[in-house]
Write an enzyme that holds these catalytic residues in place. Structure first.
Site, PDB file in Angstrom:
ATOM      1  N   LYS A 282       0.722  -1.360   0.099  1.00  0.00           N
ATOM      2  CA  LYS A 282       0.040   0.101   0.151  1.00  0.00           C
ATOM      3  C   LYS A 282       0.863   1.223  -0.117  1.00  0.00           C
ATOM      4  O   LYS A 282       1.844   1.323   0.686  1.00  0.00           O
ATOM      5  CB  LYS A 282      -0.919   0.096   1.297  1.00  0.00           C
ATOM      6  N   ASP A 352      -2.731  -7.497  -1.567  1.00  0.00           N
ATOM      7  CA  ASP A 352      -3.289  -6.771  -0.793  1.00  0.00           C
ATOM      8  C   ASP A 352      -4.888  -7.108  -0.667  1.00  0.00           C
ATOM      9  O   ASP A 352      -5.593  -6.603  -0.045  1.00  0.00           O
ATOM     10  CB  ASP A 352      -3.387  -5.360  -1.344  1.00  0.00           C
ATOM     11  N   GLU A 354      -6.191  -9.607   0.697  1.00  0.00           N
ATOM     12  CA  GLU A 354      -5.564 -10.904   1.724  1.00  0.00           C
ATOM     13  C   GLU A 354      -6.666 -11.372   2.554  1.00  0.00           C
ATOM     14  O   GLU A 354      -6.706 -12.655   3.029  1.00  0.00           O
ATOM     15  CB  GLU A 354      -4.313 -10.388   2.631  1.00  0.00           C
ATOM     16  N   ARG A 356      -9.634 -11.919   1.831  1.00  0.00           N
ATOM     17  CA  ARG A 356     -10.604 -13.261   1.452  1.00  0.00           C
ATOM     18  C   ARG A 356      -9.975 -14.543   1.408  1.00  0.00           C
ATOM     19  O   ARG A 356     -10.628 -15.556   1.667  1.00  0.00           O
ATOM     20  CB  ARG A 356     -11.058 -12.590   0.105  1.00  0.00           C
TER      21      ARG A 356
HETATM   22  N1  BES Z   1      -7.999  -4.064   4.524  1.00  0.00           N
HETATM   23  C1  BES Z   1      -8.186  -3.411   3.159  1.00  0.00           C
HETATM   24  C2  BES Z   1      -9.579  -2.710   3.039  1.00  0.00           C
HETATM   25  C3  BES Z   1      -9.764  -1.553   3.523  1.00  0.00           C
HETATM   26  C4  BES Z   1      -9.464  -0.479   3.073  1.00  0.00           C
HETATM   27  C5  BES Z   1     -10.270  -1.480   5.109  1.00  0.00           C
HETATM   28  C6  BES Z   1      -9.718   0.676   3.828  1.00  0.00           C
HETATM   29  C7  BES Z   1     -10.234  -0.294   5.643  1.00  0.00           C
HETATM   30  C8  BES Z   1     -10.057   0.856   5.096  1.00  0.00           C
HETATM   31  C9  BES Z   1      -8.126  -4.746   2.235  1.00  0.00           C
HETATM   32  O1  BES Z   1      -7.213  -5.690   2.450  1.00  0.00           O
HETATM   33  C10 BES Z   1      -7.554  -4.175   1.032  1.00  0.00           C
HETATM   34  O2  BES Z   1      -6.624  -3.843   0.866  1.00  0.00           O
HETATM   35  N2  BES Z   1      -8.502  -4.516  -0.273  1.00  0.00           N
HETATM   36  C11 BES Z   1      -8.270  -4.069  -1.373  1.00  0.00           C
HETATM   37  C12 BES Z   1      -8.575  -5.021  -2.452  1.00  0.00           C
HETATM   38  C13 BES Z   1      -8.044  -5.125  -3.904  1.00  0.00           C
HETATM   39  C14 BES Z   1      -6.607  -5.036  -3.981  1.00  0.00           C
HETATM   40  C15 BES Z   1      -8.832  -6.045  -4.468  1.00  0.00           C
HETATM   41  C16 BES Z   1      -8.917  -2.773  -1.650  1.00  0.00           C
HETATM   42  O3  BES Z   1     -10.095  -2.429  -1.191  1.00  0.00           O
HETATM   43  O4  BES Z   1      -8.487  -1.824  -2.203  1.00  0.00           O
HETATM   44 ZN    ZN Z   2      -6.910  -5.930   4.594  1.00  0.00          ZN
HETATM   45 MN    MN Z   3      -5.424  -5.421   1.913  1.00  0.00          MN
END
Ligand code: BES
Ligand code: ZN
Ligand code: MN
Length: 508
Positions: A282, A352, A354, A356
Site C-alpha cells: 500500500k 493486498d 488478503e 478473503r
Molecule cells: N484491508 C483492506 C480494505 C480496507 C481499506 C479496509 C480501507 C479499511 C479501510 C483490504 O485488505 C484491501 O486492501 N482491499 C483491497 C482489495 C483490492 C486489492 C482487490 C482494496 O479494497 O483496495
Molecule cells: Zn486487509
Molecule cells: Mn489488503
C-alpha cells in the site's frame, strides 16, 4: 468502565456532580424532554426558556452546561440535545437516546458521578441510555505516558459513574436490561481496545493469547492453531497471507455452548493485525490506520464472549483468522498459487486482497460443523467504503431472507447497514488461467467481487451473510454520539442481537 447504576426518578435531585437532562428541538424552540421534571421544577418550570436564552436549540449532540439552582443536590446541569421532537405522544427512538447519552458521557470526562435524567421510561430505553453512556465514555489511553495515562485526556479520566434515573429501579425487566447493556458495552469496549492497540503489540499470537484468557474466564472452549498446526491442516490461505511476517498466523476457535441450545451459529472474523498490502504494498496515506484490519475478528471475539456472559440458549462458535500481511523475502508473491483448506487453488494476483484468503480457510472450516448460519465480519474492501461511506456496513448473503433479517437486526441495535447484491456475472472476472480462481476480479463493484469470492468457500446449504465493515470499523473524524475516534466496535451489537434472536427461535 464507567459504573452504571439505577436510581429512582424522583431522586433525580440526588447528590451528584452533574445532572443530565434531554432537550429536543421543538417547533417553537427547545423543549425539555420527559424524565427531567425534578430539574425543571427547580428552575421554576423555566428550564426551556433558560436554555433558549443560552442559545440552545435542542439539536442532536448539542451540549449546554448551566449552574443548578437551589433545591438540586448537584451543582451543574448538562442539557444534551436529542434532535427533532418525536411526533405527538411518540417516544424518542432508542438510538436517539443512545447517541445522546453517549455524547453526554463524553462531555463529562473528568466527572465523578452524573445522574442521567433522560426519557428512560421503558426497559428498552434504560438499556439504550446505559449502553450509550458506557460506549460514549470510552477512552483509550493505554499508551499515553505523559501524565495522561492516569488522568485521561486533558488531565481528565472517563466519567466515573452514570446513575440512570428511572421510574421503577427495582423492576425486574429494567434491571435485566441494565445488566445486558453493561455486558454488551464492556465487550464492545474490549473490541475497541483490541482495534486501537498498535500492531507491534497486537500480533496474531498476542491476539490469540488475549482471546484464550477471556475464553477461559467465561467458560468458552478455545482452540488455537499455530503455524505448525495450520501447515499440518493445509490452511494455505491463512499461511499464505502470514508468510511474509515475523509474527506467524493463528486460527482461533472459540466455542460457546448451551445445554438447551436448539440452533448453532458460526461467526468468522478477518483478523489481519496489520495490513501493509504485502508485496502489493500500500502507498503512504493508505497504511496508517491498517491496524484496524482485525476489527472483524475483534467483533466476533466480543460477540462470543457476550453470548457466554448473557448465557444465551444458542451455540455460538467464533473463528478468528489472524495473520499479519507483510512484504519480505518469504512473502507470497503476486502470481503465486495457494492451495486452500477447502482444496481449491487460488492464484494470488494482488497480495493486498488478503482478507478473503484468510476468511476462505476459516469459512470452509466453520462450514464443516454445518451450523444453522454463518456470519463473517471483515474490513474487506475500500470499494465498500466508496459505495456506502464511512458509517455504513454492507451486507451480502446467499439467502435473501437471512440478509433481510441481519439488516433489520442491525437497524434495531442502531448500527447503520445496507443490503448489497452478489451478481453472478462478476465471478467471470475472477477466472484464472492457472488456478481454480483468482483473488481479484473486476475493479468496479470490488466489494461484491470479494463477497462472491467468499461465497465459493461456504459449505453447501448453509445460510451465510458477509458484513463488510471497512467503513465503520475505524472512525477517523471527530467523535459523535457514542462513537469515539479510532476503533468503534462495529458489528458487535448486531452479532449479539442475532444470537439472541436465534436463541429465542425468531429466525428460521
Ligand atoms: N484491508 C483492506 C480494505 C480496507 C481499506 C479496509 C480501507 C479499511 C479501510 C483490504 O485488505 C484491501 O486492501 N482491499 C483491497 C482489495 C483490492 C486489492 C482487490 C482494496 O479494497 O483496495
Ligand atoms: Zn486487509
Ligand atoms: Mn489488503
Amino acid at each position: 468502565m464507567t459504573a452504571l447504576t439505577l436510581k429512582p426518578a424522583a431522586a433525580a435531585g440526588q447528590r451528584a456532580d452533574v445532572i443530565v437532562v434531554g432537550v429536543a428541538k421543538g417547533a417553537k424552540g427547545p423543549v425539555v424532554a420527559p424524565g427531567a421534571a425534578v430539574v425543571d421544577e427547580a428552575f421554576g418550570g423555566k428550564l426551556a426558556a433558560v436554555l433558549e436564552t443560552l442559545g440552545a436549540s435542542g439539536g442532536e449532540g448539542e451540549t449546554t452546561k448551566l449552574p443548578a439552582p437551589d433545591g438540586l443536590k448537584a451543582p451543574v446541569v448538562l442539557a444534551i440535545g436529542l434532535g427533532e421532537l418525536p411526533a405527538k405522544d411518540g417516544a424518542f427512538a432508542d438510538d436517539t437516546l443512545r447517541r445522546a447519552a453517549g455524547a453526554a458521557a463524553r462531555a463529562l470526562a473528568g466527572t465523578k458521578k452524573a445522574v442521567f435524567a433522560l426519557p428512560a421510561d421503558s426497559a428498552e430505553a434504560v438499556a439504550a441510555v446505559a449502553e450509550g453512556a458506557a460506549l460514549g465514555a470510552y477512552v483509550f489511553d493505554a499508551y499515553k505516558d505523559n501524565g495522561e495515562a492516569k488522568n485521561g485526556k486533558n488531565g481528565k479520566g472517563p466519567l466515573g459513574e452514570a446513575a440512570i434515573a428511572v421510574d421503577k429501579p427495582r423492576d425486574k425487566a429494567v434491571k435485566a436490561a441494565l445488566e445486558r447493556a453493561v455486558a454488551v458495552a464492556e465487550e464492545v469496549n474490549r473490541s475497541r481496545d483490541l482495534i486501537n492497540t498498535p500492531p507491534n503489540d497486537l500480533t496474531p499470537e498476542a491476539f490469540a493469547a488475549v482471546a484464550s484468557a477471556a475464553a477461559k474466564e467465561h467458560g468458552i472452549k478455545v482452540q488455537v492453531l499455530d503455524e505448525k498446526a495450520l501447515a499440518k491442516g493445509g490452511y494455505g490461505g491463512i499461511l499464505g497471507v502470514g508468510a511474509g511476517s515475523q509474527n506467524p498466523p493463528r486460527l482461533v476457535k472459540l466455542a460457546y455452548t448451551h445445554p438447551k441450545a436448539q440452533k448453532s451459529l458460526a461467526f468468522v472474523g478477518k483478523g489481519i493485525t496489520y495490513d501493509s498490502g504485502g508485496i502489493s504494498l500500500k502507498p503512504a496515506g493508505h497504511n496508517e490506520t491498517m491496524k484496524c484490519d482485525m476489527s472483524g475478528a475483534a467483533a466476533v471475539f466480543a460477540a462470543v464472549v457476550s453470548a457466554a456472559r448473557l448465557g444465551l440458549e444458542v451455540n455460538v462458535t467464533g473463528w478468528l483468522a489472524l495473520a499479519e500481511n507483510m512484504p519480505s523475502g518469504s512473502a507470497t508473491r503476486p502470481g503465486d498459487v495457494l492451495r486452500m483448506y477447502s482444496g481449491k487453488t487460488v492464484e494470488v494476483l494482488n497480495t493486498d486482497a488478503e482478507g478473503r484468503l484468510v476468511l476462505a480457510d476459516a469459512l470452509w472450516k466453520a462450514s464443516e460443523a454445518k451450523p444453522d448460519a454463518i456470519v463473517d465480519v471483515a474490513t474487506l474492501t475500500g470499494a465498500m467504503m466508496m459505495a456506502l461511506g464511512s458509517r455504513t456496513f454492507g451486507i451480502m448473503a446467499n439467502d435473501d431472507a437471512f440478509r433481510t433479517s441481519v439488516h433489520e437486526i442491525a437497524e434495531e441495535v442502531g448500527e447503520a447497514s445496507w443490503p448489497m447484491p452478489l451478481p453472478k456475472h462478476l465471478l467471470k472476472g475472477m477466472e484464472s488461467p492457472t488456478a481454480d480462481i483468482a483473488n481479484m476480479g473486476e475493479r468496479m463493484g470490488g466489494g461484491l467481487v470479494a463477497g462472491l469470492f467468499l461465497q465459493e468457500f461456504v459449505g453447501e446449504g448453509i445460510a451465510w451473510a458477509h458484513l463488510d465493515i471497512a467503513g465503520p470499523a475505524f472512525h477517523e473524524g471527530a467523535p459523535y454520539g457514542y462513537t469515539p475516534k479510532g476503533g468503534t466496535g462495529s458489528a458487535v451489537r448486531t452479532l449479539v442481537r442475532l444470537a439472541e434472536r436465534t436463541a429465542a427461535g425468531d429466525l428460521g
